[in-house]
Design a protein around this motif. Structure first.
Motif, mmCIF file in Angstrom:
data_model
loop_
_atom_site.group_PDB
_atom_site.id
_atom_site.type_symbol
_atom_site.label_atom_id
_atom_site.label_comp_id
_atom_site.label_asym_id
_atom_site.label_seq_id
_atom_site.Cartn_x
_atom_site.Cartn_y
_atom_site.Cartn_z
ATOM 1 N N GLU A 1 -18.487 3.454 4.696
ATOM 2 C CA GLU A 1 -17.713 4.684 4.443
ATOM 3 C C GLU A 1 -16.242 4.417 4.176
ATOM 4 N N ASP A 2 -15.808 3.161 4.311
ATOM 5 C CA ASP A 2 -14.444 2.789 3.922
ATOM 6 C C ASP A 2 -14.343 2.532 2.415
ATOM 7 N N THR A 3 -15.480 2.543 1.735
ATOM 8 C CA THR A 3 -15.468 2.345 0.291
ATOM 9 C C THR A 3 -14.652 3.440 -0.380
ATOM 10 N N ALA A 4 -13.665 3.026 -1.176
ATOM 11 C CA ALA A 4 -12.752 3.977 -1.818
ATOM 12 C C ALA A 4 -11.782 3.203 -2.702
ATOM 13 N N VAL A 5 -11.037 3.944 -3.489
ATOM 14 C CA VAL A 5 -9.866 3.380 -4.151
ATOM 15 C C VAL A 5 -8.688 3.582 -3.205
ATOM 16 N N TYR A 6 -8.012 2.503 -2.906
ATOM 17 C CA TYR A 6 -6.881 2.537 -1.974
ATOM 18 C C TYR A 6 -5.581 2.535 -2.770
ATOM 19 N N TYR A 7 -4.707 3.478 -2.416
ATOM 20 C CA TYR A 7 -3.435 3.648 -3.123
ATOM 21 C C TYR A 7 -2.271 3.391 -2.177
ATOM 22 N N CYS A 8 -1.289 2.725 -2.699
ATOM 23 C CA CYS A 8 -0.014 2.555 -2.016
ATOM 24 C C CYS A 8 0.919 3.677 -2.453
ATOM 25 N N ALA A 9 1.759 4.132 -1.537
ATOM 26 C CA ALA A 9 2.712 5.191 -1.857
ATOM 27 C C ALA A 9 4.058 4.903 -1.220
ATOM 28 N N ALA A 10 5.100 5.389 -1.884
ATOM 29 C CA ALA A 10 6.461 5.373 -1.324
ATOM 30 C C ALA A 10 6.915 6.821 -1.223
ATOM 31 N N GLY A 11 7.479 7.189 -0.092
ATOM 32 C CA GLY A 11 7.879 8.570 0.092
ATOM 33 C C GLY A 11 8.831 8.734 1.248
ATOM 34 N N TYR A 12 8.786 9.913 1.861
ATOM 35 C CA TYR A 12 9.705 10.211 2.964
ATOM 36 C C TYR A 12 9.061 11.222 3.894
ATOM 37 N N PHE A 13 9.633 11.314 5.094
ATOM 38 C CA PHE A 13 9.216 12.319 6.067
ATOM 39 C C PHE A 13 10.188 13.485 6.064
ATOM 40 N N SER A 14 9.638 14.679 6.088
ATOM 41 C CA SER A 14 10.404 15.873 6.382
ATOM 42 C C SER A 14 9.648 16.561 7.514
ATOM 43 N N ASP A 15 9.004 17.678 7.245
ATOM 44 C CA ASP A 15 8.110 18.252 8.255
ATOM 45 C C ASP A 15 6.804 17.471 8.309
ATOM 46 N N LYS A 16 6.510 16.747 7.268
ATOM 47 C CA LYS A 16 5.348 15.868 7.161
ATOM 48 C C LYS A 16 5.698 14.778 6.163
ATOM 49 N N TYR A 17 4.741 13.922 5.860
ATOM 50 C CA TYR A 17 4.995 12.848 4.911
ATOM 51 C C TYR A 17 4.807 13.350 3.482
ATOM 52 N N TYR A 18 5.773 13.014 2.617
ATOM 53 C CA TYR A 18 5.716 13.384 1.212
ATOM 54 C C TYR A 18 5.710 12.117 0.367
ATOM 55 N N PRO A 19 4.570 11.759 -0.219
ATOM 56 C CA PRO A 19 4.558 10.624 -1.140
ATOM 57 C C PRO A 19 5.231 11.004 -2.455
ATOM 58 N N VAL A 20 6.058 10.114 -2.964
ATOM 59 C CA VAL A 20 6.807 10.389 -4.186
ATOM 60 C C VAL A 20 6.323 9.514 -5.338
ATOM 61 N N ARG A 21 5.995 8.278 -5.032
ATOM 62 C CA ARG A 21 5.511 7.341 -6.051
ATOM 63 C C ARG A 21 4.193 6.766 -5.603
ATOM 64 N N TRP A 22 3.306 6.539 -6.601
ATOM 65 C CA TRP A 22 1.987 5.989 -6.326
ATOM 66 C C TRP A 22 1.764 4.718 -7.123
ATOM 67 N N GLY A 23 0.987 3.834 -6.546
ATOM 68 C CA GLY A 23 0.491 2.702 -7.305
ATOM 69 C C GLY A 23 -0.741 3.108 -8.095
ATOM 70 N N GLN A 24 -1.317 2.139 -8.799
ATOM 71 C CA GLN A 24 -2.468 2.436 -9.647
ATOM 72 C C GLN A 24 -3.775 2.407 -8.876
ATOM 73 N N GLY A 25 -3.752 1.866 -7.670
ATOM 74 C CA GLY A 25 -4.943 1.827 -6.836
ATOM 75 C C GLY A 25 -5.698 0.518 -6.948
ATOM 76 N N THR A 26 -6.416 0.186 -5.902
ATOM 77 C CA THR A 26 -7.276 -0.993 -5.888
ATOM 78 C C THR A 26 -8.594 -0.613 -5.211
ATOM 79 N N GLN A 27 -9.693 -1.013 -5.845
ATOM 80 C CA GLN A 27 -11.015 -0.611 -5.370
ATOM 81 C C GLN A 27 -11.460 -1.483 -4.204
ATOM 82 N N VAL A 28 -11.915 -0.837 -3.148
ATOM 83 C CA VAL A 28 -12.534 -1.523 -2.018
ATOM 84 C C VAL A 28 -13.968 -1.020 -1.910
ATOM 85 N N THR A 29 -14.908 -1.948 -1.938
ATOM 86 C CA THR A 29 -16.314 -1.599 -1.830
ATOM 87 C C THR A 29 -16.915 -2.371 -0.662
ATOM 88 N N VAL A 30 -17.508 -1.627 0.277
ATOM 89 C CA VAL A 30 -18.116 -2.232 1.457
ATOM 90 C C VAL A 30 -19.620 -2.035 1.365
#
Length: 119
Positions: free
Chosen positions: A88-117
């Motif tokens: 169930e961990d199988t997914a495309v994993y994305y990195c993000a850069a962002g900031y916290f305000s009332d919650k986390y806000y991602p601003v930039r995303w990577g293209q993703g990398t596939q993880v298959t278990v």
């Protein structure tokens, strides 16, 4: 413009481990909070973990005790060490850069990398 490039995904058997890397280039703010998310087809992208510049960390409940997020500020890299992987961990994993305000806000995303278990 910040660019995020993930690597390290692949195919692994259940119970195995993988380490994902994300390298940030460009004008990344020194205060940027880095994060990992994941997404499976037809589902919303979901939060996995965040890490601040001073190593304050938060995890989604479903990865606590199995995944570890770290960052090396000197080379603008964030890692996600994944152990005891489940199908169930199988997914495309994305990195993000962002900031916290009332919650986390991602601003930039990577293209993703596939993880298959596999079972």
């Amino acid at each position: 413009q910040v660019q995020l490039v993930e690597s390290g995904g692949g195919l692994v058997q259940a119970g195995g481990s993988l380490r994902l890397s994300c390298v940030a280039s460009g004008s990344l703010s020194s205060s940027a909070v880095m994060a990992w998310y994941r997404q499976v087809p037809e589902k919303a992208r979901e939060f996995v973990a965040t890490i601040t510049r001073d190593d304050s960390i938060d995890y989604a409940d479903f990865v606590k005790g199995r995944f570890t997020i770290t960052r090396v500020n000197a080379n603008n890299t964030v890692y996600l060490q994944m152990t005891s992987l489940k199908p169930e961990d199988t997914a495309v994993y994305y990195c993000a850069a962002g900031y916290f305000s009332d919650k986390y806000y991602p601003v930039r995303w990577g293209q993703g990398t596939q993880v298959t278990v596999s079972t």
